[in-house]
Design a protein around this motif. Structure first.
Motif, short mmCIF file in Angstrom:
data_model
loop_
_atom_site.label_atom_id
_atom_site.label_comp_id
_atom_site.label_asym_id
_atom_site.label_seq_id
_atom_site.Cartn_x
_atom_site.Cartn_y
_atom_site.Cartn_z
N UNK A 157 0.82 -1.21 0.00
CA UNK A 157 0.00 0.00 0.00
C UNK A 157 0.86 1.26 0.00
N UNK A 158 2.04 1.21 0.61
CA UNK A 158 2.94 2.36 0.61
C UNK A 158 3.37 2.70 -0.81
N UNK A 159 3.66 1.69 -1.60
CA UNK A 159 4.13 1.91 -2.96
C UNK A 159 3.00 2.29 -3.90
N UNK A 165 -1.09 4.24 6.91
CA UNK A 165 0.14 4.41 7.68
C UNK A 165 0.13 3.59 8.96
N UNK A 166 1.12 2.71 9.16
CA UNK A 166 1.22 1.95 10.42
C UNK A 166 1.50 2.89 11.59
N UNK A 190 6.22 8.40 0.70
CA UNK A 190 5.12 8.60 -0.23
C UNK A 190 5.24 9.94 -0.95
N UNK A 191 5.52 11.00 -0.19
CA UNK A 191 5.58 12.33 -0.80
C UNK A 191 6.84 12.55 -1.61
N UNK A 192 7.84 11.68 -1.48
CA UNK A 192 9.00 11.80 -2.37
C UNK A 192 8.57 11.49 -3.81
#
Length: 409
Positions: free
Chosen positions: A224-226, A347-348, A359-361
């Motif tokens: 989910x992060x990616x 977000x964990x 994520x914002x990168x």
């Protein structure tokens, strides 16, 4: 955003509105400063090209350097925020902007401008992990939609202010004076943040002694992060097309003057800010009525993609195309607060800084890639296809949104 409206949304909220509003205002002030710094150099590129004998490639490299440092530093900054807290990192970031403005005021050539780009990129890197850590920890859940709305709104206002501020003071005095004034602006912001520092304190993630090796990087294994990273990369590529190429496209396709076409960018940003304001209410309403935040984002991005595709057809003419581009900013802006809520759900616990940093990168990567890809389209005279490509990329970002939603349902 009124007291009456917020109170109506969360009538039983135990946290006073004044307390939440103060935190939201301080973080918004800082975020506006960050977006102002995105354009610390760009509005005066013609002046630097004239005074220092630079080419378009030379000044373009300054922005590439800014976003490479910001993007690579953002993921690292997330770990620092989780370990040290957001407040000291935020202070250090604004200090970097202050130093960048002072360096710009003393620049005597290209090397000096490279230093400015590096300092500004370094300062920009920690903002999203720091900002969202503060908002998620210090603002009550019922008002987070409005908090994310204000955060996006102030960012757009920072983008809108920078050209007026720097070019206006340069016209009245001198570009070095403009950068001295920018340094004073940063100093004033830093002073306000320090004065109200108690409202910016965050808890740090305590590392357990028996934690397995590499536990801090475990979040990187979460798909989910990616999916979130991919969404930011793709949606930002579309924004970069509008920022970089919309005036040239309008001039080539419809014969619009550069001055009028450039106004379209300001209209896009202002409509985006209005959309974020409306999106805050949409997110807050959705929170109380159990709407899916990813669904709101998907609808918002799909609407923006359809508007861009309509612009690419040329059917609307000059005025209609400019209006539709501005409306695209509104459509995308409405999804902004729900987007940030979507990431919060993914977000964990204890990894806010790291996740938001990673994520914002994607935003910085999108800003860096888009000019290279669509610049090639523009060089070949594929103006309508550039807009169509931006629409397709924004539509593909909806796939990423669906990927996030399916993993946080």
């Amino acid at each position: 955003m009124t007291t009456a409206t917020l109170s109506a949304i969360a009538p039983f909220n135990p946290v006073p509105l004044k307390q939440d509003a103060a935190v939201i205002g301080l973080v918004g002030l800082a975020h506006g400063t960050s977006h102002f710094s995105h354009l610390l150099l760009a509005p005066l590129f013609p002046v630097f090209m004239r005074d220092f004998g630079l080419s378009f490639s030379d000044v373009g490299l300054l922005m590439t350097l800014f976003f490479v440092i910001s993007g690579s530093g953002q993921a690292v900054a997330g770990f620092v925020v989780d370990r040290m807290g957001a407040r000291p990192v935020l202070f250090a970031a604004v200090t970097c902007f202050l130093l960048a403005a002072l360096a710009a005021s003393q620049a005597t050539g290209y090397t000096g401008l490279l230093l400015v780009a590096m300092l500004a990129g370094l300062g920009n890197a920690p903002f999203h992990p720091a900002d969202f850590t503060i908002l998620n920890q210090r603002v009550s859940p019922a008002r987070l939609g409005h908090a994310f709305s204000a955060h996006g709104l102030t960012g757009n206002l920072g983008w809108a202010l920078a050209p007026v501020f720097l070019v206006g003071i340069t016209a009245l005095a001198d570009w070095r004076v403009a950068y001295y004034a920018a340094a004073l602006l940063y100093a004033a912001v830093l002073g306000v943040l320090f004065w109200q520092r108690d409202k910016l304190r965050t808890d740090v993630a305590v590392r357990q002694a028996d934690a397995p090796k590499g536990a801090e990087l475990a979040y990187l294994k979460l798909p989910v992060v990616w999916w979130c990273f991919a969404f930011f990369l793709l949606s930002t590529m579309t924004l970069a097309v509008v920022q970089n190429f919309a005036p040239s496209i309008l001039k080539a396709l419809h014969g619009v003057s550069v001055e009028v076409a450039t106004f379209t960018i300001s209209a896009y940003m202002l409509c985006g800010a209005l959309g974020m304001l409306v999106g805050g209410f949409v997110a807050a309403y959705g929170h109380t009525h159990r709407w899916s935040s990813d669904r709101v984002v998907a609808i918002s991005m799909s609407s923006g993609a359809l508007l861009l595709l309509l612009c690419a057809t040329g059917w609307l003419g000059a005025v209609g195309t400019m209006v539709a581009l501005a409306a695209t900013g509104f459509a995308v802006g409405v999804g902004g607060p729900s987007r940030d809520l979507m990431i919060k759900k993914a977000t964990p616990k204890g990894a806010t800084g790291r996740v938001y940093g990673t994520v914002y990168s994607g935003l910085d990567v999108g800003f860096a890639i888009s000019p290279l890809v669509f610049g090639a389209f523009m060089d070949r005279g594929w103006y309508a296809l550039t807009l169509a490509g931006a629409a397709v990329v924004l539509a593909i970002s909806v796939v990423a949104v669906v990927g996030v939603g399916s993993r946080t349902a």
